[in-house]
Design a protein around this motif. Structure first.
Motif, short mmCIF file in Angstrom:
data_model
loop_
_atom_site.label_atom_id
_atom_site.label_comp_id
_atom_site.label_asym_id
_atom_site.label_seq_id
_atom_site.Cartn_x
_atom_site.Cartn_y
_atom_site.Cartn_z
N LYS A 105 0.82 -1.21 0.00
CA LYS A 105 0.00 0.00 0.00
C LYS A 105 0.85 1.27 0.00
N SER A 106 2.06 1.16 0.54
CA SER A 106 2.94 2.34 0.54
C SER A 106 3.42 2.69 -0.87
N ALA A 107 3.29 1.76 -1.81
CA ALA A 107 3.76 2.00 -3.18
C ALA A 107 2.63 2.40 -4.11
N ILE A 108 1.41 2.52 -3.60
CA ILE A 108 0.27 2.81 -4.46
C ILE A 108 0.26 4.28 -4.88
N THR A 109 0.28 4.51 -6.19
CA THR A 109 0.13 5.83 -6.79
C THR A 109 -0.77 5.65 -8.01
N PRO A 110 -1.34 6.74 -8.55
CA PRO A 110 -2.15 6.59 -9.77
C PRO A 110 -1.39 5.94 -10.91
N GLY A 111 -0.13 6.34 -11.10
CA GLY A 111 0.66 5.74 -12.16
C GLY A 111 0.88 4.26 -11.97
N ALA A 112 1.19 3.86 -10.71
CA ALA A 112 1.41 2.44 -10.42
C ALA A 112 0.14 1.64 -10.64
N LEU A 113 -1.00 2.18 -10.23
CA LEU A 113 -2.27 1.48 -10.42
C LEU A 113 -2.58 1.30 -11.90
N GLN A 114 -2.37 2.36 -12.67
CA GLN A 114 -2.69 2.25 -14.11
C GLN A 114 -1.80 1.25 -14.81
N ARG A 115 -0.52 1.24 -14.46
CA ARG A 115 0.38 0.25 -15.07
C ARG A 115 -0.02 -1.16 -14.68
N MET A 116 -0.38 -1.35 -13.41
CA MET A 116 -0.79 -2.68 -12.95
C MET A 116 -2.03 -3.16 -13.70
N ILE A 117 -3.02 -2.29 -13.80
CA ILE A 117 -4.28 -2.68 -14.45
C ILE A 117 -4.06 -2.98 -15.93
N ALA A 118 -3.33 -2.08 -16.62
CA ALA A 118 -3.09 -2.28 -18.05
C ALA A 118 -2.33 -3.58 -18.29
N ASN A 119 -1.25 -3.80 -17.53
CA ASN A 119 -0.45 -5.01 -17.71
C ASN A 119 -1.22 -6.25 -17.30
N GLY A 120 -1.96 -6.14 -16.19
CA GLY A 120 -2.72 -7.29 -15.71
C GLY A 120 -3.80 -7.72 -16.69
N LEU A 121 -4.53 -6.76 -17.24
CA LEU A 121 -5.57 -7.09 -18.22
C LEU A 121 -4.97 -7.67 -19.50
N GLN A 122 -3.83 -7.11 -19.91
CA GLN A 122 -3.20 -7.61 -21.14
C GLN A 122 -2.74 -9.05 -20.96
N VAL A 123 -2.08 -9.34 -19.83
CA VAL A 123 -1.59 -10.70 -19.58
C VAL A 123 -2.77 -11.66 -19.43
N ALA A 124 -3.82 -11.22 -18.70
CA ALA A 124 -4.97 -12.08 -18.49
C ALA A 124 -5.66 -12.42 -19.81
N ARG A 125 -5.81 -11.44 -20.68
CA ARG A 125 -6.48 -11.70 -21.96
C ARG A 125 -5.64 -12.62 -22.85
N MET A 126 -4.33 -12.47 -22.78
CA MET A 126 -3.47 -13.40 -23.52
C MET A 126 -3.64 -14.82 -22.98
N LYS A 127 -3.73 -14.95 -21.66
CA LYS A 127 -3.92 -16.26 -21.05
C LYS A 127 -5.25 -16.87 -21.48
#
Length: 385
Positions: A105-127
């Motif tokens: 939680k100490s590392a949460i920023t808007p930029g970090a969240l957006q990167r996580m969501i974009a990368n997570g959705l991309q990897v999940a859809r590939m899977k």
């Protein structure tokens, strides 16, 4: 289908407020749900949740233990585990349990969240696509074994007969057997082409905004001979709507549906009505005809690979056309279905809901005042003492 939603599961009200604030700025059109416990989170059974931010430790259950019930309810959701303090063992167990990522939680920023969501959705859809291709490859091998066996046996038998009749000088019979062999070869070729089209991977490049009218015209042009031969009348109502899509895919989808309306026509002159309407998140096409219709018990099964109506078994086809349509709609975050509210003919509807591309947040967002997470408050309290 309802709009996709995000879910924050955390027992700390301050952390939930911080997450809601960041996510609302990043994705203002998305609905954001909150739950302070596992029991509350499970109550959202009627919602379509796509992204979940899950606290590792909740009052009534571990976040890791809660993940399995989430995946049962939302098999394609993307889960991110949050915790007050970084821990490699927690991160490892979260990823092994199916989480897309892990963040302190100490590392949460808007930029970090957006990167996580974009990368997570991309990897999940590939899977998900890989899993779909694995299933389709299994179906492909089953068809090769089953459906190709008959024409191969026929060709072998006809080859032997041709040799015998040629030796006997019966050229009329040789000619007839060659014609039969050509039909068997044509059947195999058609099946292989349809299978190749069905398992073809996703279109390359980015989606385009294109007029619905242009998509319909392209589809009709590709099968203009079939339309002319059947004397079909096609009317369109596009309402000047533009569509975010991969144009070749949607043209193929429309071709398949129009061709089906022609193939399964009744004794009347084929009448095919194509309309498009705007949805809150995408568009919906409707293709209605005056053909033989689809019995109620087949309306869902016709979109499965190799499924055909029993009464249409004498018509040419492999049972892959509508399955390919369903696959294309799914690639566009949409769905396809046979509308039950028709008294005659067939009405097929499909939606296309490709999300708009995500944009990076303004740099100043990271500098704005934020709600202090629980992990920071605990650390600061210990430091003062």
């Amino acid at each position: 289908m309802d709009e996709k939603k995000m879910l924050i599961v955390d027992d700390d009200a301050g952390d939930r407020k911080m997450m809601r604030r960041h996510l609302s700025k990043l994705y203002p059109t998305n609905s954001i749900l909150e739950a302070e416990s596992g029991e509350t989170a499970r109550s959202f059974v009627d919602e379509e949740v796509e992204v979940i931010f899950l606290d590792y430790q909740l009052p009534d259950i571990s976040g890791i233990d809660l993940m399995s019930s989430f995946f049962r309810r939302w098999p394609h959701c993307v889960i991110f585990i949050m915790t007050g303090q970084g821990d490699e063992e927690i991160a490892k167990s979260a990823i092994l349990s199916g989480a897309a990522d892990y963040i302190s939680k100490s590392a949460i920023t808007p930029g970090a969240l957006q990167r996580m969501i974009a990368n997570g959705l991309q990897v999940a859809r590939m899977k998900w696509r890989i899993e779909e291709h694995q299933k389709e490859l299994q179906q492909f091998s089953d068809v090769l074994v089953h459906d190709l066996r008959a024409p191969i046996r026929a060709i072998k038998f006809l080859s032997d007969q041709i040799l015998e009749d040629f030796a006997a000088g019966d050229m009329d019979e040789v000619t007839r057997e060659f014609d039969l062999m050509k039909k068997s070869v044509s059947k195999m070729s058609d099946l292989i082409e349809r299978l190749a089209s069905h398992i073809n991977p996703h279109s390359e490049g980015a989606p385009e905004m294109i007029a619905a009218e242009s998509l319909v015209e392209s589809a009709c042009l590709a099968i203009s001979q079939d339309i002319a031969n059947s004397d079909a009348i096609i009317s369109t109502e596009h309402n000047d709507i533009s569509v975010s899509c991969f144009p070749p895919d949607i043209s193929q989808l429309l071709q398949n549906l129009i061709s089906n309306s022609i193939k399964y026509r009744s004794k009347e002159q084929p009448q095919i009505d194509i309309s498009v309407k705007q949805l809150s998140s995408g568009v919906q096409f409707a293709i209605q005809d005056n053909g033989i219709g689809v019995p109620e018990e087949y309306r869902k099964r016709i979109f499965e690979p190799f499924k055909r109506l029993q009464r249409s078994s004498d018509l040419p086809g492999s049972g892959l056309g509508l399955a390919t349509c369903a696959k294309i709609a799914k690639r566009h975050d949409g769905e396809i279905w046979c509308d039950p509210n028709v008294s005659s003919g067939t009405l097929i509807r499909f939606s296309l809901k490709l999300p708009p591309p995500m944009t990076l947040p303004d740099q100043e967002d990271d500098e704005e005042e934020t709600v202090v997470p629980a992990a920071f408050r605990d650390t600061q309290a210990r430091a003062r003492h």
